[in-house]
Design an enzyme around this catalytic site. Structure first.
Site, PDB file in Angstrom:
ATOM      1  N   HIS A   1      -0.933   3.304  -8.626  1.00 28.34           N
ATOM      2  CA  HIS A   1      -1.263   2.215  -9.581  1.00 28.34           C
ATOM      3  C   HIS A   1      -2.976   2.409  -9.998  1.00 28.34           C
ATOM      4  CE1 HIS A   1      -1.811  -1.387 -11.761  1.00 28.34           C
ATOM      5  NE2 HIS A   1      -2.806  -1.398 -10.807  1.00 28.34           N
TER       6      HIS A   1
ATOM      7  N   CYS B   1       0.846   2.033 -16.112  1.00 30.20           N
ATOM      8  CA  CYS B   1      -0.626   1.616 -15.712  1.00 30.20           C
ATOM      9  C   CYS B   1      -1.453   2.746 -15.778  1.00 30.20           C
ATOM     10  CB  CYS B   1      -0.526   0.799 -14.591  1.00 30.20           C
ATOM     11  SG  CYS B   1      -0.027   1.920 -13.209  1.00 30.20           S
TER      12      CYS B   1
END
Length: 164
Positions: A37, A109
């Site tokens: 992430h 993301c």
């Protein structure tokens, strides 16, 4: 554009907390370092995707301590111009960065981080992070993983919490 330059960093988190590196050789037949992430840090703020585009004070997101911090350069883009750009992203392209458009493999993301990095410093996110989903899909279990995540409980919306 601003006359001042501002440092831009990328915070890289491992959502698996080390489990991907430990178990991926057995599960995927190939080693992966993490389930990444990422977020962009500039102007003392962290910009990231979590059910849409979010902003937090740098280092204060729910993702904890980054596994890595990448210095990606300096920007001359002002905070106001960045905010206008992010607002355009929120309202453009059928809300590409809204939770309903999230796709673990094609629109996650890390893709958001890549777009913001390119806007701020003219660089792209490292392939080892950006192309990790394709690496997983090319593993022997890749097609089954895609089917489970896209068609299983929660479907694509459930993927928003998993976040490569």
């Amino acid at each position: 554009m601003s006359e001042d330059s501002f440092p831009v960093r990328v915070h890289v988190y491992d959502l698996s907390h080390g489990l991907a590196a430990l178990y991926s050789p057995q599960l995927l037949g190939k080693a992966i370092d993490a389930i990444y992430h990422t977020s962009v840090v500039v102007f003392g703020k962290e910009y990231y995707i979590d059910q849409g585009i979010k902003t937090s004070p740098a280092g204060r997101t729910k993702y904890g301590t980054p596994k890595e911090v990448l210095d990606v350069g300096n920007t001359f883009v002002s905070e106001d111009i960045l905010n206008d750009f992010l607002e355009d992203l929120r309202n453009h392209e059928q809300q590409k960065y809204h939770a309903s458009a999230y796709d673990l493999f094609e629109n996650n993301c890390n893709h958001f981080t890549d777009v913001v990095m390119e806007f701020l410093v003219g660089k792209n996110l490292e392939d080892r992070i950006l192309k990790l989903p394709q690496e997983v899909l090319s593993s022997p279990l890749g097609p089954m993983i895609r089917q489970m995540l896209n068609g299983g409980v929660g479907g694509a919306a459930g993927n928003a919490y998993f976040g490569f």
